[in-house]
Enzyme design. Structure first.
Site, PDB file in Angstrom:
ATOM      1  N   ASP A 174       1.236   5.441   7.733  1.00 50.36           N
ATOM      2  CA  ASP A 174       0.261   4.348   7.729  1.00 50.36           C
ATOM      3  C   ASP A 174       0.560   3.424   8.910  1.00 50.36           C
ATOM      4  O   ASP A 174       1.717   3.071   9.143  1.00 50.36           O
ATOM      5  CB  ASP A 174       0.365   3.586   6.402  1.00 50.36           C
ATOM      6  CG  ASP A 174      -0.794   2.648   6.163  1.00 50.36           C
ATOM      7  OD1 ASP A 174      -1.091   1.807   7.043  1.00 50.36           O
ATOM      8  OD2 ASP A 174      -1.406   2.728   5.087  1.00 50.36           O
ATOM      9  N   ASN A 211      -6.649   4.026  -4.765  1.00 50.16           N
ATOM     10  CA  ASN A 211      -7.655   3.026  -5.123  1.00 50.16           C
ATOM     11  C   ASN A 211      -9.060   3.618  -5.043  1.00 50.16           C
ATOM     12  O   ASN A 211      -9.347   4.403  -4.143  1.00 50.16           O
ATOM     13  CB  ASN A 211      -7.569   1.828  -4.175  1.00 50.16           C
ATOM     14  CG  ASN A 211      -6.208   1.192  -4.168  1.00 50.16           C
ATOM     15  OD1 ASN A 211      -5.581   1.009  -5.200  1.00 50.16           O
ATOM     16  ND2 ASN A 211      -5.717   0.852  -2.983  1.00 50.16           N
ATOM     17  N   GLN A 254      -9.914  -0.517  -2.450  1.00 51.71           N
ATOM     18  CA  GLN A 254     -10.209   0.529  -1.470  1.00 51.71           C
ATOM     19  C   GLN A 254     -10.921  -0.099  -0.281  1.00 51.71           C
ATOM     20  O   GLN A 254     -11.907  -0.809  -0.437  1.00 51.71           O
ATOM     21  CB  GLN A 254     -11.083   1.622  -2.094  1.00 51.71           C
ATOM     22  CG  GLN A 254     -11.309   2.802  -1.178  1.00 51.71           C
ATOM     23  CD  GLN A 254     -12.123   3.927  -1.827  1.00 51.71           C
ATOM     24  OE1 GLN A 254     -12.722   3.759  -2.882  1.00 51.71           O
ATOM     25  NE2 GLN A 254     -12.139   5.072  -1.172  1.00 51.71           N
ATOM     26  N   HIS A 269      -7.869   8.861  -0.470  1.00 55.04           N
ATOM     27  CA  HIS A 269      -6.530   8.949   0.100  1.00 55.04           C
ATOM     28  C   HIS A 269      -5.526   8.405  -0.897  1.00 55.04           C
ATOM     29  O   HIS A 269      -5.872   7.641  -1.796  1.00 55.04           O
ATOM     30  CB  HIS A 269      -6.425   8.209   1.440  1.00 55.04           C
ATOM     31  CG  HIS A 269      -6.781   6.760   1.392  1.00 55.04           C
ATOM     32  ND1 HIS A 269      -8.079   6.309   1.277  1.00 55.04           N
ATOM     33  CD2 HIS A 269      -6.006   5.656   1.449  1.00 55.04           C
ATOM     34  CE1 HIS A 269      -8.093   4.985   1.273  1.00 55.04           C
ATOM     35  NE2 HIS A 269      -6.844   4.569   1.367  1.00 55.04           N
ATOM     36  N   HIS A 301      -1.652   6.624  -1.189  1.00 57.80           N
ATOM     37  CA  HIS A 301      -0.556   5.936  -0.508  1.00 57.80           C
ATOM     38  C   HIS A 301       0.757   6.365  -1.159  1.00 57.80           C
ATOM     39  O   HIS A 301       0.879   6.325  -2.382  1.00 57.80           O
ATOM     40  CB  HIS A 301      -0.675   4.420  -0.681  1.00 57.80           C
ATOM     41  CG  HIS A 301      -1.867   3.823  -0.033  1.00 57.80           C
ATOM     42  ND1 HIS A 301      -1.826   3.222   1.208  1.00 57.80           N
ATOM     43  CD2 HIS A 301      -3.158   3.712  -0.457  1.00 57.80           C
ATOM     44  CE1 HIS A 301      -3.031   2.768   1.512  1.00 57.80           C
ATOM     45  NE2 HIS A 301      -3.857   3.059   0.526  1.00 57.80           N
TER      46      HIS A 301
END
Length: 136
Positions: free
Chosen positions: A31, A87, A94, A100, A102
């Site tokens: 990230d 999320n 989100q 996706h 995390h």
């Protein structure tokens, strides 16, 4: 693939990323705005805006992959724990509307804030929710 989706472009190699893992279905990247050291994102190459649009086979593969990535990061970075976060919807946090996950390594004393104030399960809410699953 959605032509205007940044995560589609990253997942499919059109935009460079610090790739930790890649297979035919997923790309895992670091990230760019990490919550902690080692914060990674699991991106499916096939576009789905959220978990509700993600095909079941990819959802199953995503959680297995999350376990693999979390294990490698926890052991390799000597993290004390790991959050796996996903999320769905703006109100849920989100910000990019491409499914996706995390993977966030956690360290004693870090400043990552992921808590909430526990509420109370009322009898009325419990019965309503249980009713949703009677014939599921």
């Amino acid at each position: 693939m959605s032509e205007n989706c940044i995560f589609c472009k990253i997942a499919n190699g059109e935009i460079p990323s610090a790739t930790l893992y890649e297979d035919e279905d997923f790309r895992v990247i670091l990230d760019l705005g990490p919550a902690s050291k080692g914060h990674a994102l699991i991106l499916p190459k096939e576009h789905a805006a959220n978990i509700f649009e993600l095909p079941d086979d990819l959802a199953a593969k995503a959680i297995v992959l999350a376990k693999k990535i979390a294990t490698t990061l926890k052991e390799g970075l000597h993290a004390d724990g790991v959050n796996i976060v996903q999320n769905n919807g703006e109100v849920a946090g989100q910000t990019v509307f491409h499914f996706h996950m995390h993977i966030i390594p956690r360290y004693k004393g870090d400043t990552v804030n992921m808590g909430w104030k526990p509420g109370e399960l009322t009898e009325e809410a419990k019965e309503e929710i249980l009713g949703l699953f009677k014939n599921a």
